[in-house]
Design a protein around this motif. Sequence first.
Motif, short mmCIF file in Angstrom:
data_model
loop_
_atom_site.label_atom_id
_atom_site.label_comp_id
_atom_site.label_asym_id
_atom_site.label_seq_id
_atom_site.Cartn_x
_atom_site.Cartn_y
_atom_site.Cartn_z
N THR A 209 0.80 -1.20 0.00
CA THR A 209 0.00 0.00 0.00
C THR A 209 0.85 1.26 0.00
O THR A 209 1.96 1.28 0.53
N ASN A 237 5.55 0.05 -3.73
CA ASN A 237 4.36 0.85 -3.56
C ASN A 237 4.24 1.76 -4.78
O ASN A 237 5.08 1.71 -5.69
N GLU A 262 -3.26 1.66 -7.00
CA GLU A 262 -3.28 0.61 -5.99
C GLU A 262 -4.68 0.03 -5.90
O GLU A 262 -5.66 0.76 -5.86
N GLU A 263 -4.77 -1.29 -5.89
CA GLU A 263 -6.06 -1.96 -5.77
C GLU A 263 -6.06 -2.82 -4.52
O GLU A 263 -5.20 -3.68 -4.35
N GLU A 264 -7.01 -2.58 -3.65
CA GLU A 264 -7.17 -3.43 -2.47
C GLU A 264 -8.24 -4.46 -2.80
O GLU A 264 -9.43 -4.21 -2.68
N GLU A 277 -0.74 -5.24 4.41
CA GLU A 277 -0.41 -4.12 3.54
C GLU A 277 -0.31 -4.51 2.07
O GLU A 277 -0.02 -3.67 1.23
N ARG A 279 -1.13 -5.07 -1.65
CA ARG A 279 -2.05 -4.52 -2.63
C ARG A 279 -1.64 -5.02 -4.02
O ARG A 279 -0.50 -5.45 -4.22
N TRP A 280 -2.53 -4.92 -4.97
CA TRP A 280 -2.17 -5.08 -6.37
C TRP A 280 -1.88 -3.71 -6.94
O TRP A 280 -2.59 -2.74 -6.63
#
Length: 288
Positions: A209, A237, A262-264, A277, A279-280
Amino acid sequence: MEALFDQSVPWYLIDVPPTDRAMRQLLVEYAGVEDSAVEKHITDTRSKAWRVAPFPCVGSFLFAELVLSNFPVYPDIVANLKSGTWTRYLEVGCGLGQDIRKLIHDGVPMTSVMGTDLLPGLLESGHDLFRDADALPLGKSLFAADFLDVSDNNVLGKAGLDGTVDVIHATMFLHCFDRPAQLVACQRVITLLKNQPGVMIVGKQGGVTKGASAREHPVKGPMGQIGGVVRTNFLHNVDSFKTLWDEVGQATGTRWNVQVCEEEVMDRGYLYFDEEEHRWLSFVIVKL
């Protein structure tokens, strides 16, 4: 036949997750798999692929999910390749090549799409999944190659790909390398692309993230058994990913518009990148 690699890792799922509509349609209409046999066909292919490539994308059935067609730029990619405005698509780290077959199914000329991955057995598993070994042969459409090989004898260069590609797709690829190797890989990407504004790099990778530190992880599970090489995964990040491409531009004398978000998403990637933490990071990078 017994699997050669350990299956007792969190990302080796026993049962195939539900197959989404687009992937099921691809297997039925492109590969000719009976609708009722789709899940068994995917599971059987995974068993073969795991014997040569014990990767998270294999163990968790991520190879049975489409990525590229979910990007907003996908219709433009298809239109450019269908019209001949662009003439070559290359997927690096293509795995079993599901996104390549999706492009073909959506009308892109088969002669315009190519893919490469490290292990020939992984590409052959793609042939098993899509039943198209004759249409997309190894050494012509699909290339088993060490992408970090920058010698005069590297496979992709000898195949005449340098400077010929309009769009490169790199999903679940860069995060397989440490930070110095990522710089080499990005420079190799630029060598393959045409030297003109508008050429594109698109993809998705594991990251952390924004605000969390970019970090390096040891490779987990049986993947380290391949070739006896101890590797690490470097996770970016948003800011560190942009910094990487600043360095790439400086090293190559090129300029790039880097869009990364950032994709959660709580998906099966967490079976491997098991931290809060994680993310993609999805990106579209265009040459200026």
